[in-house]
Design a protein around this motif. Structure first.
Motif, PDB file in Angstrom:
ATOM      1  N   THR A   1     -12.383 103.249 -24.980  1.00 17.47           N
ATOM      2  CA  THR A   1     -13.610 103.901 -25.434  1.00 17.47           C
ATOM      3  C   THR A   1     -14.228 104.806 -24.366  1.00 17.47           C
ATOM      4  OG1 THR A   1     -14.051 102.105 -26.964  1.00 17.47           O
ATOM      5  CG2 THR A   1     -15.901 103.517 -26.407  1.00 17.47           C
ATOM      6  N   MET A   2     -14.477 104.283 -23.202  1.00 14.42           N
ATOM      7  CA  MET A   2     -15.140 105.087 -22.160  1.00 14.42           C
ATOM      8  C   MET A   2     -14.304 106.291 -21.730  1.00 14.42           C
ATOM      9  SD  MET A   2     -17.922 105.585 -20.624  1.00 14.42           S
ATOM     10  CE  MET A   2     -18.850 104.104 -20.799  1.00 14.42           C
ATOM     11  N   PRO A   3     -12.999 106.130 -21.450  1.00 11.79           N
ATOM     12  CA  PRO A   3     -12.214 107.324 -21.079  1.00 11.79           C
ATOM     13  C   PRO A   3     -12.177 108.380 -22.184  1.00 11.79           C
ATOM     14  CG  PRO A   3     -10.994 105.344 -20.520  1.00 11.79           C
ATOM     15  CD  PRO A   3     -12.203 104.913 -21.288  1.00 11.79           C
ATOM     16  N   LEU A   4     -12.077 107.929 -23.433  1.00  4.56           N
ATOM     17  CA  LEU A   4     -12.006 108.876 -24.544  1.00  4.56           C
ATOM     18  C   LEU A   4     -13.328 109.626 -24.721  1.00  4.56           C
ATOM     19  CD1 LEU A   4      -9.607 109.374 -26.496  1.00  4.56           C
ATOM     20  CD2 LEU A   4     -10.937 108.171 -28.190  1.00  4.56           C
ATOM     21  N   ILE A   5     -14.431 108.917 -24.648  1.00  9.74           N
ATOM     22  CA  ILE A   5     -15.741 109.561 -24.787  1.00  9.74           C
ATOM     23  C   ILE A   5     -16.000 110.505 -23.617  1.00  9.74           C
ATOM     24  CG2 ILE A   5     -18.238 109.138 -24.859  1.00  9.74           C
ATOM     25  CD1 ILE A   5     -16.773 108.428 -27.462  1.00  9.74           C
ATOM     26  N   MET A   6     -15.660 110.080 -22.410  1.00  6.20           N
ATOM     27  CA  MET A   6     -15.854 110.951 -21.239  1.00  6.20           C
ATOM     28  C   MET A   6     -14.990 112.208 -21.337  1.00  6.20           C
ATOM     29  SD  MET A   6     -18.195 109.803 -19.351  1.00  6.20           S
ATOM     30  CE  MET A   6     -17.955 110.770 -17.892  1.00  6.20           C
ATOM     31  N   SER A   7     -13.750 112.026 -21.742  1.00  5.10           N
ATOM     32  CA  SER A   7     -12.841 113.168 -21.876  1.00  5.10           C
ATOM     33  C   SER A   7     -13.354 114.159 -22.921  1.00  5.10           C
ATOM     34  CB  SER A   7     -11.450 112.669 -22.273  1.00  5.10           C
ATOM     35  OG  SER A   7     -10.607 113.741 -22.584  1.00  5.10           O
ATOM     36  N   SER A   8     -13.763 113.652 -24.077  1.00  6.10           N
ATOM     37  CA  SER A   8     -14.232 114.559 -25.138  1.00  6.10           C
ATOM     38  C   SER A   8     -15.545 115.240 -24.767  1.00  6.10           C
ATOM     39  CB  SER A   8     -14.362 113.815 -26.464  1.00  6.10           C
ATOM     40  OG  SER A   8     -15.367 112.843 -26.410  1.00  6.10           O
ATOM     41  N   THR A   9     -16.453 114.523 -24.114  1.00  3.14           N
ATOM     42  CA  THR A   9     -17.733 115.148 -23.763  1.00  3.14           C
ATOM     43  C   THR A   9     -17.575 116.194 -22.653  1.00  3.14           C
ATOM     44  OG1 THR A   9     -18.285 113.274 -22.340  1.00  3.14           O
ATOM     45  CG2 THR A   9     -19.228 113.285 -24.556  1.00  3.14           C
ATOM     46  N   THR A  10     -16.677 115.960 -21.699  1.00  2.82           N
ATOM     47  CA  THR A  10     -16.476 116.973 -20.656  1.00  2.82           C
ATOM     48  C   THR A  10     -15.782 118.208 -21.237  1.00  2.82           C
ATOM     49  OG1 THR A  10     -14.423 115.903 -19.920  1.00  2.82           O
ATOM     50  CG2 THR A  10     -16.457 115.368 -18.716  1.00  2.82           C
ATOM     51  N   THR A  11     -14.859 117.998 -22.159  1.00  2.00           N
ATOM     52  CA  THR A  11     -14.212 119.131 -22.828  1.00  2.00           C
ATOM     53  C   THR A  11     -15.235 119.895 -23.662  1.00  2.00           C
ATOM     54  OG1 THR A  11     -12.122 117.923 -22.905  1.00  2.00           O
ATOM     55  CG2 THR A  11     -12.340 119.813 -24.375  1.00  2.00           C
ATOM     56  N   ALA A  12     -16.081 119.161 -24.381  1.00  2.16           N
ATOM     57  CA  ALA A  12     -17.121 119.792 -25.192  1.00  2.16           C
ATOM     58  C   ALA A  12     -18.106 120.562 -24.305  1.00  2.16           C
ATOM     59  CB  ALA A  12     -17.855 118.744 -26.017  1.00  2.16           C
ATOM     60  N   ALA A  13     -18.457 119.983 -23.168  1.00  3.12           N
ATOM     61  CA  ALA A  13     -19.373 120.670 -22.248  1.00  3.12           C
ATOM     62  C   ALA A  13     -18.759 121.975 -21.745  1.00  3.12           C
ATOM     63  CB  ALA A  13     -19.724 119.760 -21.079  1.00  3.12           C
ATOM     64  N   ALA A  14     -17.464 121.957 -21.480  1.00  2.00           N
ATOM     65  CA  ALA A  14     -16.790 123.185 -21.039  1.00  2.00           C
ATOM     66  C   ALA A  14     -16.853 124.250 -22.139  1.00  2.00           C
ATOM     67  CB  ALA A  14     -15.342 122.881 -20.675  1.00  2.00           C
TER      68      ALA A  14
END
Length: 188
Positions: free
Chosen positions: A132-145
């Motif tokens: 959960t945490m790696p997936l949410i972090m990965s998607s939010t950093t990609t979304a932020a980019a």
């Protein structure tokens, strides 16, 4: 307008065949031709990438339903993003939709990640704890980019950033919710 001009041109060229011919050139013609070509290229690229990925996944997993399960969150994320853009902007540019082929590759990674972890450890609680945490972090950093495109001076790129960010985050969340429900790993 361009279609009407083409009809008039065709009629005149047919009527005066051998005597004279009509042709035209201008920025409107080029803009319409470019828009048609972009639309064709987007559809072709998305279908080729989707088909190729489906084929590779079917060959790798040797089951038809697993690639379908993998694509469900991606499709849901893209549809959610398009729906949101309709309410936020009322128009969606072709450039925004052209990123679909790239987002296809990015967002299916979330489903593949969950599927791989779930295959190694079939306990759902452990799966959620690990992923959960790696997936949410990965998607939010990609979304932020992608949201950084909001600072560009182009409305099409701003819409692209919103579309991509929404697609990525919603696909990741939907992957977390749906993949463990639809896929049950074989006992080892």
């Amino acid at each position: 307008f361009i279609d009407k001009l083409n009809t008039i041109k065709g009629n005149l060229n047919k009527q005066f065949k051998g005597k004279a011919s009509v042709d035209y050139f201008g920025s409107s013609l080029i803009a319409v031709a470019n828009a048609k070509q972009i639309k064709h290229d987007i559809i072709t690229t998305v279908f080729i990438s989707f088909g190729t990925l489906m084929l590779i996944l079917m060959l790798f997993y040797r089951k038809l339903f697993i690639p379908v399960i993998i694509f469900i969150p991606t499709i849901f994320g893209a549809l959610f993003a398009m729906m949101s853009l309709y309410f936020l902007k009322e128009t969606i540019s072709a450039i925004s939709l052209s990123i679909g082929a790239v987002l296809l590759g990015v967002t299916i990674d979330y489903s593949l990640h969950i599927l791989t972890h779930y295959k190694q450890n079939s306990d759902v609680k452990t799966l959620y704890k690990d992923i959960t945490m790696p997936l949410i972090m990965s998607s939010t950093t990609t979304a932020a980019a992608f949201l950084c495109l909001h600072f560009v001076n182009s409305e099409a790129l701003k819409v692209l950033g919103i579309f991509a960010a929404l697609s990525v985050v919603v696909s990741a969340i939907f992957s977390l919710l749906i993949i463990p429900r639809l896929y049950t790993p074989n006992p080892q």
